[in-house]
Design an enzyme around this catalytic site. Structure first.
Site, mmCIF file in Angstrom:
data_model
loop_
_atom_site.group_PDB
_atom_site.id
_atom_site.type_symbol
_atom_site.label_atom_id
_atom_site.label_comp_id
_atom_site.label_asym_id
_atom_site.label_seq_id
_atom_site.Cartn_x
_atom_site.Cartn_y
_atom_site.Cartn_z
ATOM 1 C CD GLU A 31 21.484 49.499 23.334
ATOM 2 O OE1 GLU A 31 20.484 48.808 23.624
ATOM 3 O OE2 GLU A 31 21.587 50.104 22.251
ATOM 4 C CG HIS A 32 20.090 52.229 26.722
ATOM 5 N ND1 HIS A 32 19.523 51.351 25.818
ATOM 6 C CD2 HIS A 32 20.495 53.315 26.014
ATOM 7 C CE1 HIS A 32 19.582 51.891 24.608
ATOM 8 N NE2 HIS A 32 20.155 53.073 24.689
#
Lengths: 431, 431
Positions: A327-328
């Site tokens: 996601e990050h």
């Protein structure tokens, strides 16, 4: 507690845990819990929404939407310092997302005009989680791209506080962004109300934003019935950091802890090429946990499922990340831009050692509604595109249609449509 | 048979039938039929795929993919005339889709570099229906946009013929487009194999293309588990035609019949501003049905659910269409381009009286994998974008991070992340 491992020592179980980490099955929640609520909201509208809000949130609503007065009061109650911070952030988010707008396409080819029209989805809803805390930043991340896309009808969906009111700061950010409809009912009942429409709220065409498992199951259920568009399925938040040992270990430790602070199910992975850094980062994490600072128990639990993995080089760490699809991703190496084109399948990417994820959670301008659990292999964060749909078009003159006549008759004939598919062209050339 | 109605005479039942026409519920098929097949394919790979192909298609496969020799022979067996037609169509489709490619975004703002990277989804699968007939045009419509997006790993999924082979023309179009992997198993088992991966086929990240209810339910089921991306849910094909009486009634009739010829569940709606045209179109349709030409029984059944509706003017017809959100829309009026910006929520739009839908089904260059059942309100046809994902990125220098420090601390504090979200910035400014 977080472990240090060498990449070469990871076994099949580790690989499965790291690379096949989604696999949520919402089927039973969809069928057992969500479907009856959706059916009830379909049949009984507002009164069903009120019933479930009373049952699950312990709040009896007189109206399922906030009044203009409630939104205005929430705005007035919000400290100026907070308004200024959100206003500055909104400006950056607007700037970043404005650059994503597309021009329509139109061109001609031998008597045919073709093109693509990019249009806003007309009605959108943005889910903003609530309950223990409120998340005004998610209002910005859902609403701003929709507005830039040109979506005119926007509903914010959020659970009411224990007092039956929308939290002040949510009201404030809604007012700041021009949102006038706040549906104060969370969970499956809130999603059902927005996805189907009731007496009070119109049917939305798309619902975005993160939520708990009931929210995600309800969005997925309505999607699976062909009723709405949704963003990707929300799972626990996660960060993968690649480091070459050039950053301060404490900074890296704090970035991992920042992710762990989100929730017990959050995941933080560090890939480092430097064994000494691995040990130094772990030591900083241990020190923080032992100090008992902040959300101590949550961080501790999240870190049990987290890893520090020592990699042979930056290249192999990038390959790992491309497969992990975080996601990050923080890419804390010297000269990070040199690698930009080799990094793939990331929700939002933070380059260098002065770009911690929290700056993108709130302020830099990128979106924080992002694909989790490896879904970044095939889906993307919320953007202006999320609220855009395409209409393709074509206009043929007689000569262009004449050119198409032979091939269309041959191809449609081969597919068994040998009467009217070719015929609808042929008829235009009859005397 | 197709009826003529005045718009003002439509009642609530008509409105519901026209404007809320999707509402398919795949839940029971997903749970009862699809889930066990998916589980079996997950556990037993190829052998489960073979078992279901034997059970449902009556074919015993030695391998679940076509051999290079099989593809080459199919190509060799295909008449040159057919190859030329598909080759000409592919050129147009490539040209149209190539124009949809996007440039990456990158810009600077006070010490921060931000941007969006548009990347291809790495592995895609394209479902091509089979059984009674084969649909080589759908190979083009799925594969060409994927290739232009940059997707390198492409699987075509299609049921085998009764002889256990992939139909010649499917092989030919695959070879023409450089597709080397053809999974010859349809239905839920084919989708499961591509969506999960087996010994023989890799896991795909996205599966597109129309199919029967089991195919759509299987795609939706895997999507709902967060395992793959899909295009919109495929339902029966449909056309809405707006006419102002300027076109030959027989042309309009043939276009409606062309849609009806697809399948019994297809829908064709004509909105006309001219009552005489309504009657003339109906007369042409009756004449065709009475002649017993082509797929007579299929057309007849489809037409029982179709309508000719007399509208007060072109503007109200456009409003109707915007609400109906048709898969295909023909806009057979004089000066159609003048209205282009007012038409919304259409899958593919055919302008003027020389642009019958069949030209877009095969040849003009637009895609024919389109949203049905009103899903054009919130989704779009297959395009290069279908196979593209976005990674956003940011790189801050020390000054930019310093500027973000105050606002991020304030906002994250308000959301209860008051320790490490702000802290991961603060730590970078410690001595």
């Amino acid at each position: 507690m977080i472990r240090i491992r060498k990449y070469t020592e990871l076994n099949k179980t580790d690989h499965d845990r790291l690379f096949n980490r989604f696999g949520a099955d919402f089927s039973s929640i969809m069928i057992d819990t969500v479907a009856p609520i959706v059916q009830d909201v379909k049949n009984n509208g507002d009164s069903a929404v009120k019933k479930y809000t009373s049952r699950f949130d312990g709040v009896d609503l007189s109206s399922i939407t906030a009044t203009p007065d409630e939104i205005e009061k929430g705005f007035q109650n919000t400290p100026g310092e907070l308004l200024s911070a959100f206003s500055a952030a909104a400006k950056n988010i607007e700037e970043f997302h404005s650059r994503q707008k597309r021009e329509d396409i139109q061109y001609d080819r031998n008597g045919i005009t073709l093109g693509v029209k990019y249009e806003p989805i007309e009605r959108a809803a943005v889910y903003v989680p609530g309950g223990k805390a409120s998340y005004p930043s998610s209002v910005m991340m859902g609403v701003i791209p929709a507005k830039i896309a040109g979506t005119e009808d926007i509903t914010v969906i959020t659970p009411p506080g224990k007092n039956g009111m929308v939290p002040d700061i949510i009201c404030a950010v809604c007012k700041m962004l021009g949102v006038t409809r706040v549906l104060k009912s969370g969970g499956a009942q809130g999603i059902a109300a927005a996805g189907l429409g009731t007496e009070t709220v119109p049917k939305s065409d798309i619902i975005v934003g993160p939520g708990n498992i009931y929210v995600t199951a309800a969005k997925t259920y309505l999607f699976s019935q062909g009723l709405i568009q949704i963003d990707s399925l929300a799972g626990p938040s996660e960060v993968l950091i690649i480091s070459d040992g050039s950053a301060d270990p404490k900074w890296i430790a704090w970035d991992l802890l920042s992710q762990a602070e989100h929730e017990e199910m959050a995941t933080a992975v560090l890939l480092t090429t430097d064994i000494r850094e691995a040990e130094a980062v772990k030591a900083e994490i241990m020190k923080d946990i032992e100090s008992g600072s902040g959300r101590h128990e949550i961080k501790k639990k999240a870190l049990t499922r987290s890893d520090i993995i020592v990699m042979p080089d930056v290249e192999s760490a990038i390959e790992f990340s491309n497969r992990y699809a975080p996601e990050h991703m923080e890419f804390a190496v010297t000269n990070p831009m040199a690698y930009l084109n080799r990094i793939r399948n990331v929700g939002s990417l933070f380059l260098g050692d002065h770009s911690p994820v929290s700056v993108g959670d709130y302020y830099s301008g990128t979106n924080h509604i992002l694909p989790t659990g490896g879904a970044a292999r095939f889906s993307s964060g919320t953007s202006v595109d999320t609220f855009i749909r395409r209409t393709t078009f074509q206009l043929l003159n007689r000569e262009a249609l004449s050119e198409a006549r032979g091939p269309v008759n041959i191809m449609s004939g081969a597919e068994g449509f040998d009467d009217k598919h070719g015929g609808s062209i042929n008829v235009r050339f009859e005397d």
